[in-house]
Design an enzyme around this catalytic site. Structure first.
Site, PDB file in Angstrom:
ATOM      1  N   LYS A  90      16.200   0.674 -10.529  1.00 56.28           N
ATOM      2  CA  LYS A  90      16.045   1.087  -9.124  1.00 56.28           C
ATOM      3  C   LYS A  90      17.328   1.749  -8.623  1.00 56.28           C
ATOM      4  O   LYS A  90      17.306   2.781  -7.968  1.00 56.28           O
ATOM      5  CB  LYS A  90      15.771  -0.146  -8.246  1.00 56.28           C
ATOM      6  N   GLU A 112      12.272  -9.676   9.585  1.00 59.50           N
ATOM      7  CA  GLU A 112      11.764  -8.315   9.808  1.00 59.50           C
ATOM      8  C   GLU A 112      10.274  -8.392  10.114  1.00 59.50           C
ATOM      9  O   GLU A 112       9.606  -9.331   9.703  1.00 59.50           O
ATOM     10  CB  GLU A 112      12.039  -7.433   8.582  1.00 59.50           C
ATOM     11  N   LEU A 131       8.309  -5.480   9.652  1.00 60.02           N
ATOM     12  CA  LEU A 131       7.931  -4.123   9.221  1.00 60.02           C
ATOM     13  C   LEU A 131       6.572  -4.102   8.548  1.00 60.02           C
ATOM     14  O   LEU A 131       6.297  -4.939   7.690  1.00 60.02           O
ATOM     15  CB  LEU A 131       8.965  -3.592   8.218  1.00 60.02           C
ATOM     16  N   CYS A 187       2.631  -9.824   2.223  1.00 56.98           N
ATOM     17  CA  CYS A 187       3.111 -10.764   3.243  1.00 56.98           C
ATOM     18  C   CYS A 187       2.085 -11.807   3.652  1.00 56.98           C
ATOM     19  O   CYS A 187       2.317 -13.007   3.465  1.00 56.98           O
ATOM     20  CB  CYS A 187       3.572 -10.003   4.477  1.00 56.98           C
TER      21      CYS A 187
HETATM   22  C1  UDX Z   1       2.424  -7.370   7.803  1.00 58.00           C
HETATM   23  C2  UDX Z   1       2.895  -7.528   9.265  1.00 58.00           C
HETATM   24  O1  UDX Z   1       2.158  -6.606  10.100  1.00 58.00           O
HETATM   25  C3  UDX Z   1       4.389  -7.276   9.363  1.00 58.00           C
HETATM   26  O2  UDX Z   1       4.801  -7.530  10.687  1.00 58.00           O
HETATM   27  C4  UDX Z   1       5.123  -8.227   8.401  1.00 58.00           C
HETATM   28  O3  UDX Z   1       6.495  -8.020   8.429  1.00 58.00           O
HETATM   29  C5  UDX Z   1       4.598  -8.021   6.980  1.00 58.00           C
HETATM   30  O4  UDX Z   1       3.174  -8.227   6.973  1.00 58.00           O
HETATM   31  P1  UDX Z   1       1.809  -5.394   6.168  1.00 58.00           P
HETATM   32  O5  UDX Z   1       1.476  -6.449   5.175  1.00 58.00           O
HETATM   33  O6  UDX Z   1       2.604  -4.223   5.733  1.00 58.00           O
HETATM   34  O7  UDX Z   1       2.595  -6.021   7.411  1.00 58.00           O
HETATM   35  O8  UDX Z   1       0.431  -4.800   6.694  1.00 58.00           O
HETATM   36  P2  UDX Z   1      -0.464  -4.816   8.002  1.00 58.00           P
HETATM   37  O9  UDX Z   1      -0.569  -3.435   8.501  1.00 58.00           O
HETATM   38  O10 UDX Z   1      -0.047  -5.838   8.951  1.00 58.00           O
HETATM   39  O11 UDX Z   1      -1.882  -5.185   7.356  1.00 58.00           O
HETATM   40  C6  UDX Z   1      -2.064  -6.352   6.582  1.00 58.00           C
HETATM   41  C7  UDX Z   1      -3.482  -6.430   6.047  1.00 58.00           C
HETATM   42  O12 UDX Z   1      -4.390  -6.698   7.110  1.00 58.00           O
HETATM   43  C8  UDX Z   1      -3.998  -5.159   5.384  1.00 58.00           C
HETATM   44  O13 UDX Z   1      -4.706  -5.508   4.218  1.00 58.00           O
HETATM   45  C9  UDX Z   1      -4.928  -4.543   6.409  1.00 58.00           C
HETATM   46  O14 UDX Z   1      -5.964  -3.777   5.828  1.00 58.00           O
HETATM   47  C10 UDX Z   1      -5.483  -5.798   7.077  1.00 58.00           C
HETATM   48  N1  UDX Z   1      -5.928  -5.577   8.467  1.00 58.00           N
HETATM   49  C11 UDX Z   1      -5.023  -5.263   9.437  1.00 58.00           C
HETATM   50  C12 UDX Z   1      -7.279  -5.739   8.795  1.00 58.00           C
HETATM   51  O15 UDX Z   1      -8.114  -6.042   7.932  1.00 58.00           O
HETATM   52  N2  UDX Z   1      -7.651  -5.586  10.108  1.00 58.00           N
HETATM   53  C13 UDX Z   1      -6.776  -5.276  11.083  1.00 58.00           C
HETATM   54  O16 UDX Z   1      -7.197  -5.171  12.255  1.00 58.00           O
HETATM   55  C14 UDX Z   1      -5.407  -5.116  10.748  1.00 58.00           C
END
Ligand code: UDX
Length: 442
Positions: A35, A148, A150, A257
C-alpha cells in the site's frame, strides 16, 4: 502541524489527505508494504469519490513511509486508523490498534498525543493510556478517542463536512489541542470522556442499522398486504422526529461497519452483564431480509436449475468496490445451491470470492439471454435497464427482481404497458404484464 497517521485504509487515507488539505504536514505509515509503495509511486490503493484529486492537490504535504519510527520522531500527534475487524467470537479484534500503540510508545523519545480513530469497545482508550504510561516514566502519552462517521464512497465529503466532531479524553490539554486542529471545520465539537465517545460511536451505528431493519421488517408486512413501502417510508420520514434518512428498504445492510459494530456492541454489553435485545434483532432481521428476497425469486422460478440468473451489483452499496458482508455473497451462494447459472456484473468489483459466479465486464453482456435479472446494488448504471435495447437483450419476456426498489412502480407500469415483463421488488405489489406467470420457463 506535523501529524502522523498509522493505518492507511479508507479512514486513514481520507483523514490524512483532508488534514493535509487544511495545511498540515502528514506522515503516514502502514504495515502493508504494497500500500505504501503504491502511494509512494503516485497510485491510490482504494476507490473513494474525490480522493485521488485531493491527494494529488496535497501531494507535497503527504509523506508515505515504511518506517514507523520516522512518523514517531517527526510527529507529536499521531492518529491510529488501523482496522478493528470481527474476531471469531464476534468481538472487535484490537491487535492492529495494540501493535500501533506499542510501536509508538516503545519508540517515542518525547511526549505524544495518541488519537484513536478506529472503532473500539468502551474502555479501550482508557486501558491503553494506562498501559502506555505504566511502561515508562520518561515520556507521557495522552490518549484521545476521536471516532469517525465516514460513509464509504462519501468519505472525503463526510470528512470535510462533518455533522459533529467527538473528542473523548481524560485530559483537557489533549482535547484542547485537537479542538484547535478541528477548528478549521465548521461543525459542533463535543468533548466527553473516552469511554462515552467509544460507546457513542457504536450506539450511532446501531441506531442507523436499526432504522434500516425497522423499515425492512415493515416491508415484509407491506409485501404481503400489497401496500407500497416506499410511500410508507416517505410518510414516516416526513415526521421530523423520525427523519427520512436510512429508511430505504432493500435486501439488507452490509459493509465493514454495521454488521461487525453491532456484534461487537452486543458482546461488549454481555461482558458487562447487560442484554441489548434491539441489537440482536437488528442483525437477525437483516439476515432474514436476504432470505426473504431469495425466497421470492425461488417462488417465481420454482426450479432454478440451469436458469441463467444475472446479479447486477455486488458491492455492499453503490460507489464502492467493497464487498465485505455484502448481501450479494449470501444471495449468490443460495442461487448456486439451487443449480442456477449465476452471472454477475459490478461497475467496480473485479474479484468476487464465490466460486461458480461468472463475472462479466459490462452491464450489457451480463443481461444477454438471462432468465432472471436481479438488482442487488442500486448503481446508477442500472437505471438504463428498461431501455428498449436492454429489454431486448434479456430472454423474453424479461423477469426482473429489484432488491433495492430502484424503479418507481409508475415507471415500471408504464414500461409494462408497452413491453411484456414481470417485475418484483420489496414491500410493493408486483408488476406483471405476462398473464399466466409461468410462461417464462416453458
Ligand atoms: C456506515 C455509517 O453510515 C458511518 O457513519 C460509519 O462510520 C461506518 O458505517 P458505510 O458502512 O460506509 O457507513 O455505509 P452506509 O452508507 O451507512 O450504508 C450501510 C449499509 O446500509 C449499506 O449496505 C446500505 O445499502 C444500507 N442502507 C443504508 C440501506 O439498506 N438503507 C438505507 O436507508 C441506508
Amino acid at each position: 502541524m506535523k501529524l502522523g497517521i498509522f493505518g492507511v485504509g479508507y479512514v486513514g487515507l481520507v483523514t490524512a489527505v483532508c488534514l493535509a488539505d487544511k495545511g498540515h504536514s502528514i506522515f503516514i505509515h502502514d504495515t502493508a508494504k504494497e500500500k505504501i509503495a503504491t502511494l509512494q509511486s503516485g497510485g491510490v490503493p482504494i476507490f473513494e469519490e474525490g480522493l485521488e484529486q485531493i491527494l494529488h492537490q496535497n501531494r507535497n504535504r503527504l509523506s508515505f513511509t515504511h518506517d514507523a519510527r520516522k512518523v514517531i520522531s517527526e510527529c507529536e500527534i499521531i492518529f491510529i486508523c488501523t482496522g478493528t475487524p470481527q474476531d471469531e467470537k464476534g468481538n472487535a479484534d484490537l491487535s492492529q490498534v495494540e501493535s500501533a500503540v506499542n510501536e509508538i510508545t516503545s519508540h517515542s523519545l518525547s511526549d505524544k498525543i495518541i488519537v484513536i480513530k478506529s472503532t473500539v469497545p468502551p474502555g479501550t482508550t482508557e486501558q491503553m493510556e494506562q498501559l502506555a504510561n505504566k511502561q515508562t516514566s520518561a515520556t507521557n502519552f495522552l490518549f484521545v478517542h476521536n471516532p469517525e462517521f465516514l460513509r464509504q464512497g462519501k468519505a472525503v465529503y463526510d470528512f470535510m463536512n462533518p455533522s459533529r466532531i467527538i473528542l473523548g479524553a481524560s485530559d483537557k490539554k489533549a482535547q484542547e489541542i485537537l479542538k484547535n486542529i478541528y477548528s478549521a471545520w465548521d461543525a459542533p465539537i463535543l468533548q466527553t470522556d473516552s469511554k462515552s465517545a467509544e460507546l457513542l460511536k457504536y450506539a450511532a451505528n446501531s441506531f442507523l442499522a436499526m432504522k434500516i431493519s425497522y423499515i425492512n421488517m415493515i416491508s415484509q408486512l407491506s409485501d404481503s398486504l400489497g401496500t407500497n413501502i416506499d410511500d410508507i417510508a416517505s410518510g414516516i420520514g416526513l415526521d421530523p422526529r423520525i427523519g427520512s434518512d436510512f429508511l430505504k428498504t432493500g435486501i439488507g445492510f452490509g459493509g465493514s461497519c454495521f454488521p461487525k459494530d453491532l456484534k461487537a456492541l452486543e458482546n461488549a454489553a454481555a461482558d458487562n452483564g447487560v442484554e441489548l435485545p434491539f441489537i440482536g434483532q437488528t442483525l437477525d432481521i437483516n439476515e432474514k431480509q436476504g432470505d426473504f428476497f431469495f425466497e421470492k425469486i425461488k417462488a417465481y422460478g420454482e426450479d432454478l436449475k440451469n436458469k441463467k440468473i444475472t446479479m447486477l451489483g455486488l458491492s455492499f452499496k453503490p460507489k464502492t468496490d467493497d464487498i465485505r458482508s455484502a448481501p450479494s455473497i449470501v444471495l449468490s451462494e443460495k442461487l448456486l445451491n439451487e443449480g442456477a447459472r449465476v452471472t454477475a456484473f459490478d461497475p467496480l468489483v473485479r474479484d468476487f470470492p464465490i466460486e461458480g459466479v461468472h463475472m462479466v465486464h459490462s452491464f450489457e453482456s451480463a443481461i444477454i439471454d438471462t432468465d432472471i435479472t436481479v438488482i442487488v446494488t442500486e448503481w446508477d448504471d442500472f437505471n438504463q435497464l428498461f431501455r428498449a435495447e436492454n429489454m431486448k437483450r434479456m430472454k423474453q419476456p424479461p423477469v426482473i427482481f429489484d432488491g433495492r426498489n430502484m424503479f418507481t412502480l409508475e415507471e415500471v407500469r408504464r414500461i409494462a404497458d408497452q413491453h411484456p415483463l414481470h417485475y418484483e421488488s420489496i414491500g410493493r405489489p408486483k408488476v406483471s404484464s405476462l398473464g399466466v406467470k409461468k410462461q417464462i420457463f416453458v
